[in-house]
Scaffold this active site. Structure first.
Site, mmCIF file in Angstrom:
data_model
loop_
_atom_site.group_PDB
_atom_site.id
_atom_site.type_symbol
_atom_site.label_atom_id
_atom_site.label_comp_id
_atom_site.label_asym_id
_atom_site.label_seq_id
_atom_site.Cartn_x
_atom_site.Cartn_y
_atom_site.Cartn_z
ATOM 1 N N GLY A 194 0.910 -1.156 0.217
ATOM 2 C CA GLY A 194 -0.030 -0.096 0.077
ATOM 3 C C GLY A 194 0.935 1.388 0.101
ATOM 4 N N THR A 202 4.497 0.822 1.448
ATOM 5 C CA THR A 202 4.908 -0.611 2.258
ATOM 6 C C THR A 202 4.761 -1.697 1.304
ATOM 7 O OG1 THR A 202 3.564 0.732 4.184
ATOM 8 C CG2 THR A 202 4.184 -1.799 4.100
ATOM 9 N N ASP A 241 -4.016 6.335 17.800
ATOM 10 C CA ASP A 241 -4.637 5.890 16.464
ATOM 11 C C ASP A 241 -5.041 4.483 16.737
ATOM 12 O OD1 ASP A 241 -5.452 6.588 13.910
ATOM 13 O OD2 ASP A 241 -3.671 5.956 12.935
#
Length: 606
Positions: A41, A48, A161
């Site tokens: 991605g 990545t 997150d």
């Protein structure tokens, strides 16, 4: 396949055997050891890859994150965030549920972070594939991730997150060590917390947060959105994660003054107590849990499964029914000798009898119930009558119905609405009647059963009435209109007992076929079938905790979690069949009645 790391390469795919890109000539082995085999991605500043480490004989998989740098230098915030992620993984990656940092370096004008590869699916992907999470999966999520957060916060770090996309269910085979392999019975997929790019270390000497607003807005706590994240901010985000997994909702709708909306959008029933825990996780900071440990402690006490007998009450032959007063001070019971006994808990003697030979029942007592005000007691008898008694004077106040409005058969069951206005009775005459308690008049007769009605129940929200009996069916009626809404089938013998869960969304039906079936009321779906060794005579839901108690013909009380369907244990309660069970409204007391002519009072063991 080998994938070229050069961000400007137009054709990055190469054969596995290549060491140099056949398109741009760049080296395919990063640091002479890492080969990218799949592009995963891309973010604003990073890409990545799934890679293998060719330096090791086993060629293990790893994840490589590449931060792209420009000739003028990349965005400073992105660079700081990338470095922070590496530092946090270096600090925290020793935990088995956090990816381990393997390398961090700069090469060819790009910065790289190499970390342990977590094989599995994110909870976001799992939600999309399988739909809303059940209670057991939510508890598993909380226990796993709270344990991780306890460690993270102990290192003075905040994740900032937490969301379904940053939690991965790792495949068991990828993490079992030699000790875990020996205990196959405890194997299950574990949850791993990823996405530490937004994490931050807090000074140990100050509780203050960060001035940087970071994280995913729909999951972030209010104080985090104002740049002042604290440890409890992660707990808020985990709570919002649970809400999304339970409801499948777009969380932005909850940020518009509709914070309580999620409780009406649950895809599967969730226990009242677990809802309360999640609600506390997403409260404003002053009302929220302050630590992961505090939530884990509440989770550990979800199911009150150890009960001690503190009192034995006598005076009724072959007990058929029991009830506990709203103030948990009085127990009423009846049996086959037509006696109705009232016991003050903690007192002495065999209890007071309601009525006398003139005002009492002439047949066995099949059903008893307290009105919500605690002052009125209702009894139903095989003499076909329903009587209302005053708790203080012990005298009969009235009977429901006149000579022509009575049931034409024994009254087997009674239930009272939570507001105390309506009474529902079930009879041997195969009918269910709805009564106005204050006026004593029959409001409706519900017909549809093909055999006697053995049990009735009313949902706490008074939306539904349930009835069951000798035709082996459970019928759901609309409480307002009296119309039949569903017939639930599947039992192979008489339905002996019915009970709605405290949320009104789960209905339990118990049968002589040795099963308890759990139904989702809104969909009429069969959630589970709980199998027993003996015929089930009585059931009761704990008013707050996820606990269902079933009493069987052998005198045992069997404990179940009605939301995860797990058997929690059992204990020998009586020397003969457990014919009646009732919790006090506050859940502190469980009362059982038996055909051994005893009533026992149980309290939660300390």
């Amino acid at each position: 396949m080998s994938f070229c790391f050069n961000p400007r390469c137009a054709k990055p795919k190469n054969p596995d055997s290549n060491n140099f890109c056949q398109n741009c000539g760049s080296k395919l082995l990063l640091r002479e050891r890492y080969r990218a085999v799949k592009f995963i991605g891309k973010g604003t500043y990073s890409r990545t890859f799934l890679a293998i480490d060719e330096d090791l004989p086993s060629k293990p998989a790893c994840a490589i994150k590449q931060l792209l740098l420009t000739s003028q230098g990349n965005d400073k915030q992105a660079s700081r965030q990338f470095k922070r992620e590496a530092m946090q993984l270096d600090l925290l990656g020793k935990h088995p549920q956090i990816p381990q940092l393997l390398a961090y370096f700069t090469q060819d004008n790009a910065r790289y972070l190499v970390q342990e590869w977590i094989e599995g699916k994110t909870l976001a992907a799992e939600l999309a594939e399988t739909g809303g999470f059940s209670e057991s999966k939510i508890i598993e999520l909380l226990e796993d991730i709270l344990t991780v957060l306890k460690f993270v916060h102990g290192q003075s770090a905040i994740h900032r997150d937490i969301k379904p996309a940053n939690i991965i269910r790792r495949k068991t085979k990828s993490f079992l060590n030699e000790f875990e392999e020996k205990d196959l019975a405890k194997r299950r997929d574990r949850l791993v917390l990823v996405g530490f790019g937004s994490s931050k270390l807090l000074p140990r000497t100050s509780p203050g947060g960060s001035s940087t607003i970071i994280g995913s807005a729909e999951y972030a706590a209010p104080e985090q959105l104002s740049g002042q994240a604290v440890f409890a901010s992660d707990l808020y985000s985990l709570g919002m994660t649970c809400i999304q997994l339970i409801t499948e909702m777009d969380l932005f709708s909850l940020a518009q003054g509709e914070e309580g909306l999620w409780k009406s959008r649950m895809v599967r029933p969730i226990s009242v107590r677990l809802v309360e825990i999640i609600e506390k996780m997403v409260q404003p900071l002053t009302g929220r849990y302050t630590s992961a440990t505090a939530i884990l402690e509440d989770l550990a006490s979800l199911q009150p499964i150890a009960w001690d007998c503190v009192e034995i009450l006598t005076g009724v032959e072959r007990v058929r029914c029991v009830a506990v007063s709203p103030d948990a001070r009085v127990v009423v019971g009846g049996g086959e000798d037509s006696q109705v006994k009232l016991w003050d808990l903690g007192g002495q003697g065999g209890g007071d009898s309601l009525g006398n030979w003139m005002s009492g029942h002439s047949g066995g007592i099949q059903a008893v119930a307290f009105a919500p005000d605690g002052q009125q007691i209702l009894t139903g008898s095989s003499d076909r009558s329903i009587k209302v008694w005053d708790r203080g004077t012990r005298k009969c106040v009235r009977s429901l119905g006149d000579w022509f409005a009575k049931h034409s058969g024994p009254v087997n069951a009674l239930a009272i609405s939570a507001n105390g206005q309506f009474v529902v009775s079930g009879s041997q005459d195969a009918t269910v009647r709805v009564w106005n308690l204050a006026k004593g008049k029959s409001l409706a007769t519900l017909s549809g059963h093909l055999a006697w009605v053995e049990c009735v129940a009313i949902a706490s929200n008074y939306r539904y009435i349930a009835s069951g009996g000798g035709d082996r069916e459970v019928k759901l009626w609309d409480a307002e209109s009296g119309k039949l809404t569903a017939t639930l089938t599947g039992h192979e013998d008489t339905v002996q007992a019915l009970a709605f869960g405290p949320d009104g969304e789960v209905l339990a039906s118990a049968s002589r076929d040795r099963t308890v079936v759990l139904w989702q009321v809104s969909t009429t779906e069969r959630l589970a079938t709980l199998t027993h060794r003996e015929s089930i005579e009585a059931i009761a839901f704990h008013p707050r905790s996820p606990l269902l108690v079933a009493g069987d013909r052998a005198g045992c009380a069997v404990l179940w979690n009605p939301y995860t369907f797990a058997k929690l244990g059992e204990f020998s309660a009586h020397q003969a069949a457990v014919t009646a069970l009732a919790f006090a409204p506050d859940g502190t007391i469980l009362v059982s009645g038996s055909s051994d002519s005893s009533v026992k009072v149980w309290k939660l063991a300390r």
